[in-house]
Design a protein around this motif. Structure first.
Motif, short mmCIF file in Angstrom:
data_model
loop_
_atom_site.label_atom_id
_atom_site.label_comp_id
_atom_site.label_asym_id
_atom_site.label_seq_id
_atom_site.Cartn_x
_atom_site.Cartn_y
_atom_site.Cartn_z
N TYR A 86 0.75 -1.33 -0.05
CA TYR A 86 0.24 -0.15 -0.19
C TYR A 86 0.83 1.21 -0.10
O TYR A 86 0.31 2.38 -0.39
CB TYR A 86 -1.00 0.01 1.28
N ASP A 122 5.73 0.62 -4.13
CA ASP A 122 5.38 -0.17 -5.52
C ASP A 122 6.11 -1.46 -5.56
O ASP A 122 6.91 -1.70 -4.74
CB ASP A 122 5.40 0.65 -6.87
N ARG A 155 5.05 5.13 -3.48
CA ARG A 155 3.86 5.07 -4.47
C ARG A 155 3.73 6.52 -4.72
O ARG A 155 3.78 7.55 -3.94
CB ARG A 155 2.65 4.62 -3.75
N HIS A 160 1.30 8.59 -5.33
CA HIS A 160 0.52 9.53 -4.50
C HIS A 160 0.50 9.59 -2.94
O HIS A 160 -0.41 9.55 -2.41
CB HIS A 160 -1.07 9.38 -4.89
N MET A 161 1.77 9.04 -2.65
CA MET A 161 1.95 8.92 -1.34
C MET A 161 3.05 9.89 -0.78
O MET A 161 3.81 10.35 -1.39
CB MET A 161 2.42 7.52 -0.66
#
Lengths: 374, 89
Positions: free
Chosen positions: B43, B46, B52, B54-55
């Motif tokens: 979560y 990647d 990630r 959008h983190m």
């Protein structure tokens, strides 16, 4: 006849059942994953097991499984790309950038043949095909295709930033014969369960390419490929450039140049037993992508593409701007019941092969995929 | 020990409560955390282990500089916040 279908949307998964009475027996019975995009799902044979892919904007793609027809769900393994070797040469020639070796979207889910217990196929963006032999408890990338020099040399993104596998067709006569549609990269076929692959988009035409490259198989952008289940040598393809049909198991394709208001679209449904019958949902090409004259129609051929009916009964015929995505038109095993949903959140079903449609919803989230329970 | 805290929005999908773990870099700290909670890893990072898109991660209030290798240094008493960016969704 199928009594249930599932609808994956931008904001959740909806179960639709034929549980009512009277002229409108179909009901939205249940919602799951509200707020989360569900780009793809797979109702497995038997009716109780369902696999759903979620595309969390922040947290990545995940996979969930139900074993009770969608009542409850549990997270299961998601396909994961292998570690990219240091120094690996892999550059998208059209973007001039290396594609991510990371799952961006689950774009196809299919089951193997009944004699291949536990086999599932998963097509993804940025172009990896994954196989499971334990019912989705684990996944392995199909290296023979991912490492294929043509994948690195020729595949490119169509509507998406990176290439993707959106169609996986498993031959019911031989589960090791699998055909994959790639946007963009043509049609890829294995006859040995994924050990070796060959390009088979021969006969497809890409008017969006320079003339000298228009017939190159690697340049083709099939939007969706569906077989006739009873005669799987017959396949239909809604292509970016139009409609194509194969009668040779996908090794050679013939263009169909007239089909009602447009040959452009994304979705296709093939009749399960009649190889001459298929349905499409046309739109204005290329980038505008709305129904001609604001009228939602379904086109149907019953003679192998020589002529098309334009079906309108029950569909909005003024100021309708619905686009139907490639996975959002479904057909049941009888060929009589079809369901489709649109980017505008409209959902329709027919029980007479498209002669008349019932509208089941007008304000669902944008619809990504529709699939009947078998 | 480094304190690791996750956005409440992630708890809807996978339990990942606040914990204190050892590590000299963000990578080492998260590896130590995920060793006891493997499901949460996917979560946050990647397939190649990069943060990630959008983190967001903050180390003592500073945004993470190395989103690919997560090599930013942390102190033994640092606090790491793992948050979602305002983009995406």
């Amino acid at each position: 006849m199928a009594e249930r279908f599932y609808v994956g949307t931008r904001k959740g998964l909806f179960t639709v059942g034929r549980s009512g009475s009277g002229k409108s027996p179909w009901r939205i019975e249940r919602a799951a994953f509200l707020g989360d995009p569900v780009p793809m799902l797979l109702p497995e044979r038997g009716g109780e097991r369902v696999l759903a892919a979620l595309d969390h904007g922040h947290f990545g793609s995940k996979m969930h499984r139900s074993t009770d027809g969608g009542d409850t769900w549990a997270e299961v393994a998601v396909p994961t790309y292998p570690e990219k070797p240091e120094g690996e040469e892999d550059v998208d020639k059209f973007k001039g950038q290396p594609p991510p070796w990371a799952l961006k979207l689950v774009w196809a889910l299919e089951q193997g043949t009944p004699d291949q217990a536990g086999r599932l196929w998963c097509g993804t963006i940025p172009g990896g095909l994954f196989r499971s032999d334990d019912g989705g408890d684990s996944w392995d990338i199909v290296r023979s295709l991912w490492d294929h020099p043509d994948r690195k040399e020729h595949w490119f993104g169509g509507g998406a930033d990176w290439p993707g596998i959106h169609s996986v067709v498993v031959d019911p006569r031989d589960g090791d014969h699998v055909t994959c549609g790639v946007s963009c990269g043509g049609v890829w076929v294995t006859r040995d369960g994924g050990e070796t692959w060959g390009q088979s988009a021969h006969g497809m035409r890409a008017a969006y390419m320079p003339p000298e490259k228009a017939l190159e198989p690697d340049s083709q952008d099939p939007h969706c490929i569906r077989p006739c289940a009873a005669e799987p040598d017959v396949m239909w393809c809604q292509h970016h450039n139009g409609i194509f049909r194969s009668t040779s198991g996908g090794t050679k394709w013939t263009e169909i140049e007239e089909a009602g208001p447009s040959t452009f679209g994304f979705a296709v449904a093939a009749h399960p037993t009649d190889p001459r019958t298929a349905w499409f949902v046309p739109a204005v090409k290329d980038e505008k992508r709305y129904p001609h004259d604001g009228r939602v129609v379904v086109t149907r051929t019953r003679d192998g593409g020589e002529s098309f009916d334009v079906l309108t009964q029950g569909l909005p015929q003024e100021h309708a701007y619905d686009l139907v995505y490639r996975h959002a038109l479904a057909i049941d095993e009888t060929g009589e019941r079809l369901a489709f949903g649109s980017t505008t959140g409209n959902l329709w079903v027919t029980e007479d092969g498209g002669d008349s449609f019932q509208q089941l919803a007008t304000s669902l989230p944008p619809i990504y995929c529709v699939r009947f329970s078998s | 020990m480094v304190s690791v805290q996750f956005t409440q929005n992630l708890q809807r999908h996978v339990a990942c409560g606040e914990r204190e773990v050892d590590g000299a870099t963000v990578r080492e700290v998260l590896d130590a955390y995920f060793a006891g909670n493997a499901q949460a890893r996917g979560y946050v990072v990647d397939d190649q282990g990069a943060l990630r898109h959008h983190m967001m991660i903050f180390v003592d209030g500073r945004p993470l500089a190395d989103r690919r290798e997560l090599s930013d240094a942390v102190r033994p008493d640092s606090t790491i916040h793992v948050l979602q960016a305002l983009s995406g969704g």
